[in-house]
Design a protein around this motif. Structure first.
Motif, PDB file in Angstrom:
ATOM      1  N   ILE A 358      62.510  55.406 -48.025  1.00  0.00           N
ATOM      2  CA  ILE A 358      62.821  55.226 -46.604  1.00  0.00           C
ATOM      3  C   ILE A 358      63.264  56.538 -45.973  1.00  0.00           C
ATOM      4  N   THR A 359      63.972  57.375 -46.763  1.00  0.00           N
ATOM      5  CA  THR A 359      64.404  58.668 -46.248  1.00  0.00           C
ATOM      6  C   THR A 359      63.224  59.509 -45.794  1.00  0.00           C
ATOM      7  N   MET A 360      62.119  59.442 -46.554  1.00  0.00           N
ATOM      8  CA  MET A 360      60.936  60.253 -46.245  1.00  0.00           C
ATOM      9  C   MET A 360      59.809  59.423 -45.646  1.00  0.00           C
ATOM     10  N   ASP A 361      60.111  58.213 -45.212  1.00  0.00           N
ATOM     11  CA  ASP A 361      59.053  57.300 -44.771  1.00  0.00           C
ATOM     12  C   ASP A 361      58.207  57.898 -43.663  1.00  0.00           C
ATOM     13  N   SER A 362      58.856  58.594 -42.732  1.00  0.00           N
ATOM     14  CA  SER A 362      58.116  59.130 -41.595  1.00  0.00           C
ATOM     15  C   SER A 362      57.102  60.187 -42.009  1.00  0.00           C
ATOM     16  N   PHE A 363      57.437  61.007 -43.029  1.00  0.00           N
ATOM     17  CA  PHE A 363      56.514  62.055 -43.467  1.00  0.00           C
ATOM     18  C   PHE A 363      55.284  61.467 -44.157  1.00  0.00           C
ATOM     19  N   GLY A 364      55.501  60.430 -44.969  1.00  0.00           N
ATOM     20  CA  GLY A 364      54.367  59.775 -45.621  1.00  0.00           C
ATOM     21  C   GLY A 364      53.467  59.087 -44.613  1.00  0.00           C
ATOM     22  N   THR A 365      54.083  58.415 -43.640  1.00  0.00           N
ATOM     23  CA  THR A 365      53.314  57.735 -42.597  1.00  0.00           C
ATOM     24  C   THR A 365      52.522  58.737 -41.765  1.00  0.00           C
ATOM     25  N   ALA A 366      53.151  59.863 -41.441  1.00  0.00           N
ATOM     26  CA  ALA A 366      52.464  60.904 -40.669  1.00  0.00           C
ATOM     27  C   ALA A 366      51.258  61.439 -41.430  1.00  0.00           C
ATOM     28  N   CYS A 367      51.398  61.575 -42.735  1.00  0.00           N
ATOM     29  CA  CYS A 367      50.283  62.027 -43.572  1.00  0.00           C
ATOM     30  C   CYS A 367      49.171  60.978 -43.579  1.00  0.00           C
ATOM     31  N   ASN A 368      49.562  59.703 -43.645  1.00  0.00           N
ATOM     32  CA  ASN A 368      48.571  58.616 -43.628  1.00  0.00           C
ATOM     33  C   ASN A 368      47.703  58.659 -42.376  1.00  0.00           C
ATOM     34  N   VAL A 369      48.350  58.644 -41.215  1.00  0.00           N
ATOM     35  CA  VAL A 369      47.609  58.517 -39.958  1.00  0.00           C
ATOM     36  C   VAL A 369      46.802  59.769 -39.642  1.00  0.00           C
ATOM     37  N   THR A 370      47.333  60.940 -40.023  1.00  0.00           N
ATOM     38  CA  THR A 370      46.593  62.175 -39.783  1.00  0.00           C
ATOM     39  C   THR A 370      45.344  62.208 -40.654  1.00  0.00           C
ATOM     40  N   GLY A 371      45.469  61.714 -41.886  1.00  0.00           N
ATOM     41  CA  GLY A 371      44.312  61.618 -42.778  1.00  0.00           C
ATOM     42  C   GLY A 371      43.261  60.645 -42.277  1.00  0.00           C
ATOM     43  N   ASP A 372      43.691  59.635 -41.501  1.00  0.00           N
ATOM     44  CA  ASP A 372      42.728  58.685 -40.920  1.00  0.00           C
ATOM     45  C   ASP A 372      41.700  59.412 -40.059  1.00  0.00           C
ATOM     46  N   GLY A 373      42.145  60.467 -39.384  1.00  0.00           N
ATOM     47  CA  GLY A 373      41.236  61.237 -38.544  1.00  0.00           C
ATOM     48  C   GLY A 373      40.162  61.932 -39.352  1.00  0.00           C
ATOM     49  N   ALA A 374      40.502  62.392 -40.565  1.00  0.00           N
ATOM     50  CA  ALA A 374      39.515  63.039 -41.435  1.00  0.00           C
ATOM     51  C   ALA A 374      38.472  62.029 -41.912  1.00  0.00           C
ATOM     52  N   ILE A 375      38.927  60.838 -42.271  1.00  0.00           N
ATOM     53  CA  ILE A 375      38.003  59.787 -42.700  1.00  0.00           C
ATOM     54  C   ILE A 375      37.076  59.399 -41.555  1.00  0.00           C
ATOM     55  N   ALA A 376      37.617  59.318 -40.343  1.00  0.00           N
ATOM     56  CA  ALA A 376      36.795  58.974 -39.176  1.00  0.00           C
ATOM     57  C   ALA A 376      35.698  60.007 -38.958  1.00  0.00           C
ATOM     58  N   LEU A 377      36.012  61.285 -39.157  1.00  0.00           N
ATOM     59  CA  LEU A 377      35.012  62.347 -39.015  1.00  0.00           C
ATOM     60  C   LEU A 377      33.885  62.183 -40.035  1.00  0.00           C
ATOM     61  N   ILE A 378      34.267  61.870 -41.278  1.00  0.00           N
ATOM     62  CA  ILE A 378      33.266  61.698 -42.343  1.00  0.00           C
ATOM     63  C   ILE A 378      32.380  60.492 -42.071  1.00  0.00           C
ATOM     64  N   ILE A 379      33.005  59.369 -41.691  1.00  0.00           N
ATOM     65  CA  ILE A 379      32.246  58.149 -41.392  1.00  0.00           C
ATOM     66  C   ILE A 379      31.320  58.384 -40.207  1.00  0.00           C
ATOM     67  N   ASN A 380      31.811  59.086 -39.206  1.00  0.00           N
ATOM     68  CA  ASN A 380      30.999  59.374 -38.017  1.00  0.00           C
ATOM     69  C   ASN A 380      29.751  60.179 -38.395  1.00  0.00           C
ATOM     70  N   LYS A 381      29.913  61.155 -39.276  1.00  0.00           N
ATOM     71  CA  LYS A 381      28.781  61.980 -39.698  1.00  0.00           C
ATOM     72  C   LYS A 381      27.795  61.180 -40.544  1.00  0.00           C
ATOM     73  N   ILE A 382      28.318  60.347 -41.450  1.00  0.00           N
ATOM     74  CA  ILE A 382      27.448  59.535 -42.310  1.00  0.00           C
ATOM     75  C   ILE A 382      26.607  58.567 -41.478  1.00  0.00           C
ATOM     76  N   THR A 383      27.244  57.894 -40.526  1.00  0.00           N
ATOM     77  CA  THR A 383      26.518  56.932 -39.687  1.00  0.00           C
ATOM     78  C   THR A 383      25.525  57.626 -38.770  1.00  0.00           C
ATOM     79  N   ALA A 384      25.875  58.839 -38.315  1.00  0.00           N
ATOM     80  CA  ALA A 384      24.957  59.594 -37.458  1.00  0.00           C
ATOM     81  C   ALA A 384      23.692  59.958 -38.225  1.00  0.00           C
ATOM     82  N   LYS A 385      23.847  60.316 -39.504  1.00  0.00           N
ATOM     83  CA  LYS A 385      22.690  60.639 -40.339  1.00  0.00           C
ATOM     84  C   LYS A 385      21.814  59.420 -40.567  1.00  0.00           C
ATOM     85  N   LYS A 386      22.479  58.273 -40.802  1.00  0.00           N
ATOM     86  CA  LYS A 386      21.753  57.037 -41.082  1.00  0.00           C
ATOM     87  C   LYS A 386      20.954  56.574 -39.872  1.00  0.00           C
ATOM     88  N   GLU A 387      21.547  56.806 -38.666  1.00  0.00           N
ATOM     89  CA  GLU A 387      20.924  56.277 -37.456  1.00  0.00           C
ATOM     90  C   GLU A 387      19.911  57.234 -36.829  1.00  0.00           C
TER      91      GLU A 387
END
Length: 391
Positions: A358-387
């Motif tokens: 709980i002491t570090m909860d905010s740092f782990g959560t911040a890492c989670n959501v920021t990483g979501d943006g990287a996954i979105a970029l990868i998914i966006n590129k994969i789907t663009a190639k497929k389509e």
């Protein structure tokens, strides 16, 4: 008028700084006013989060069409892979460094519970459904609409999404800095912002550095797909990082993460699907932190550990994290069962895990959501190639 032109990131940073500074100056009754507001806003967020997920994911799946099932599988596969990578990274670094900075078998200091200021009153606003129920319902309706040609139902879904987007832009985002100010104000006044950090400062430092490395690695991988500067991509996600730092909730940060992912060039339909989904299933930062904290406590207690033991723990933890609700501390609560069954943690070790997490909860959560943006970029590129149609 001038305040409106200040960026969200700037307002959040100002809110954090002022909250810490004023926590030492303001009297308890004034702080209690902000705590009362935070209590109400927190209840409102809890009510809105399932609706946000339902509105965004349903329309996203519906608009993707017949490829919705494939897109879902790809996103889950990448998110789970990222979570496993963070777990094994945490174990590898921890078992190399922690024995040098932790004395095995040393007594664990008792962490006193800090009494926070309570609000003047509270208003319960129970959500219509849980986060997981909302997610499953969004899958069900979205996949159904994707396979149908009923434009009336799709129009209803889009109208519902417009209502929720207006709620985000006109109510949630403007009030977020005030909410974050209240959080840091109360934490500073009560002393909680410093109390536990001193006990595990060395461990926290190592975990923070691992979080930074993990984010750079994730955006370096994403940059290979989109052929862009990883540090610029990561920099645009900083409003989401600092919002999560204050709210301590991946789900509550969805509106900001969604907006910044679009600024990174992610198609709005893909972002509307991937970001809310990853807010629930992608918890790389939380997994990294739980593995590191568990390993540190085992070394501190002189408990035996090896790679095979932690491999089983990490694979199970990756699955369990999906069940973590989108609220502060949800991940560690979901992980308590396997901490006991796989690593043999008793009540004392579990209590220490909760306090340290709980002491570090905010740092782990911040890492989670920021990483979501990287996954979105990868998914966006994969789907663009497929389509892309073949010449």
């Amino acid at each position: 008028m001038k305040i409106k032109h200040i960026g969200l990131l700037t307002r959040i940073i100002i809110a954090i700084i002022i909250g810490i500074a004023f926590g030492h100056l303001l009297p308890a009754p004034i702080i209690r006013l902000f705590v009362t507001f935070n209590e109400f806003f927190s209840e409102f967020l809890g009510f809105a989060i399932p609706l946000i997920i339902l509105a965004l994911v349903t329309v996203a799946i519906s608009d993707v069409g017949k490829n919705a099932g494939r897109l879902l599988l790809i996103t889950v596969f990448i998110a789970y892979g990222a979570t496993l990578f963070s777990g094994f990274l945490s174990y590898s670094v921890g078992q190399s460094i922690f024995p040098m900075i932790i004395t095995p078998g040393s007594p664990i200091q008792t962490i006193e519970q800090v009494e926070k200021i309570t609000p003047f009153f509270s208003v319960a606003i129970p959500p219509l459904m849980s986060v997981m129920t909302s997610l499953v319902l969004a899958f069900t309706i979205g996949l159904g609409l994707a396979s149908m040609h009923n434009n009336t139902l799709k129009e209803v879904a889009h109208n519902f999404q417009e209502i929720i987007l207006k709620l985000i832009s006109d109510a949630i985002l403007p009030l977020l800095p005030l909410y974050i100010f209240g959080i840091f104000l109360n934490m500073t006044y009560s002393g909680e912002v410093y109390s536990i950090l001193i006990v595990f400062i060395k461990i926290i430092g190592v975990i923070f550095l691992m979080h930074i490395f993990l984010l750079i690695f994730q955006y370096s991988v994403a940059a290979l797909f989109v052929k862009r500067n990883p540090f610029k991509l990561l920099g645009r996600m900083m409003p989401a990082y600092f919002t999560a730092l204050g709210t301590q909730s991946s789900a509550a940060t969805i509106p900001v993460t969604l907006e910044q992912a679009k600024k990174n060039g992610v198609d709005p339909k893909i972002a509307g699907f991937v970001i809310p989904l990853c807010a629930t299933i992608h918890l790389s930062g939380s997994t990294l932190k739980i593995v590191a904290c568990a390993l540190a406590l085992m070394i501190m207690q002189g408990m035996p550990y090896d790679l095979s033991l932690f491999a089983a723990f990490i694979f199970m933890l990756g699955i369990t994290m999906v069940a973590a609700p989108g609220v502060p501390g949800g991940a560690i609560m979901a992980a308590l069962g396997i901490l006991q069954s796989t690593l043999g943690f008793g009540k004392e070790e579990q209590a220490l895990m909760i306090a340290l997490y709980i002491t570090m909860d905010s740092f782990g959560t911040a890492c989670n959501v920021t990483g979501d943006g990287a996954i979105a970029l990868i998914i966006n590129k994969i789907t663009a190639k497929k389509e892309t149609p073949k010449p």
